[in-house]
Design a protein around this motif. Sequence first.
Motif, short mmCIF file in Angstrom:
data_model
loop_
_atom_site.label_atom_id
_atom_site.label_comp_id
_atom_site.label_asym_id
_atom_site.label_seq_id
_atom_site.Cartn_x
_atom_site.Cartn_y
_atom_site.Cartn_z
N SER A 37 0.83 -1.20 0.00
CA SER A 37 0.00 0.00 0.00
C SER A 37 0.86 1.25 0.00
O SER A 37 2.04 1.22 0.38
CB SER A 37 -0.91 0.02 1.23
OG SER A 37 -0.15 0.27 2.41
N GLU A 38 0.26 2.36 -0.43
CA GLU A 38 0.99 3.63 -0.41
C GLU A 38 1.41 4.00 1.01
O GLU A 38 2.49 4.56 1.23
CB GLU A 38 0.12 4.74 -1.00
CG GLU A 38 -0.11 4.62 -2.50
CD GLU A 38 -0.90 5.81 -3.04
OE1 GLU A 38 -1.11 6.77 -2.27
OE2 GLU A 38 -1.29 5.76 -4.22
N THR A 39 0.55 3.70 1.98
CA THR A 39 0.85 4.02 3.37
C THR A 39 2.09 3.30 3.84
O THR A 39 3.00 3.90 4.44
CB THR A 39 -0.34 3.65 4.27
OG1 THR A 39 -1.50 4.33 3.84
CG2 THR A 39 -0.06 4.00 5.73
N ALA A 40 2.19 2.00 3.57
CA ALA A 40 3.35 1.22 3.99
C ALA A 40 4.59 1.61 3.20
O ALA A 40 5.69 1.68 3.76
CB ALA A 40 3.06 -0.27 3.81
N ALA A 41 4.42 1.87 1.91
CA ALA A 41 5.57 2.24 1.09
C ALA A 41 6.17 3.57 1.54
O ALA A 41 7.39 3.77 1.47
CB ALA A 41 5.15 2.33 -0.37
N ALA A 42 5.32 4.46 2.05
CA ALA A 42 5.79 5.79 2.47
C ALA A 42 6.80 5.69 3.59
O ALA A 42 7.69 6.54 3.70
CB ALA A 42 4.61 6.65 2.89
#
Length: 278
Positions: free
Chosen positions: A81-86
């Motif tokens: 997810s974008e959240t985890a990748a951030a």
Amino acid sequence: MPPTDARRAAVLGSPIAHSLSPVLHRAAYAALGLDTWTYDRFETDEAALPGFLDGLGPEWAGLSLTMPLKRAVLPLLDTVSETAAAVAAVNTVVLGADGRRHGDNTDIPGLRAALRERGVERVPSATVLGAGATASSALAALATVCTGEVTAYVRGERRADEMRQWGRRLGVPVRAADWSRAAEGLGAPLVVATTPAGATDALAEAVPERPGTLFDVLYEPWPTVLGARWLGRGGAVLGGLDLLVHQAVLQVEQMTGRAPAPLDAMRAAGERALAARG
């Protein structure tokens, strides 16, 4: 023989015996009537993680990950997810029917939800004690909570540089300072402690007369020495159980497809388990 619709989930990490995740997830399954679901814990380090994932069968719905696996799992996933990748940290793996592995980070929205529950919506500045995966997740959460600068107190220039880099990546103005000056940061309206047990004990005497809000991500031992002093001075304190419950709610919803997850039942189960540990 187990029922044909049995589903499994678990928490992985090392050490893992202390984890409250089984208590919270099992409480959620009971409240949701998911009688065929089970949730376990497995001692797993970075070296053992690939083999564990490869050995999972179709009955597996998902995994919760704690240290030291939140970053080690990244190359083993199909999607993130974008959240985890951030923040380059995954604490949740959802396993699809086709065997694909999707990684997410529920620590970030869980931290925001815990703060919001206590009425902390916006602060002009904040302090983060410590570095690492939890600290970077705290910075990501603070991106929508803190309107000004975040000061991170860390040990060593390498950690300081890492936190500044995370700040730039997340759009948060971060000033890094040496741990020896951490007492100066306790006057911020919001202090997030992400350090191991005992690391902040020496700071307790420096708690200001009128402290703001302390979010200490530990839940055992509880209260921490710093948290107890903070409460004694009349400050607001959130603990690791607050974060653990809110992030687990999101995990249950993702793994089971059932929402909303039973927040109150999960919190009550966690509180009983901690009380039983003394």
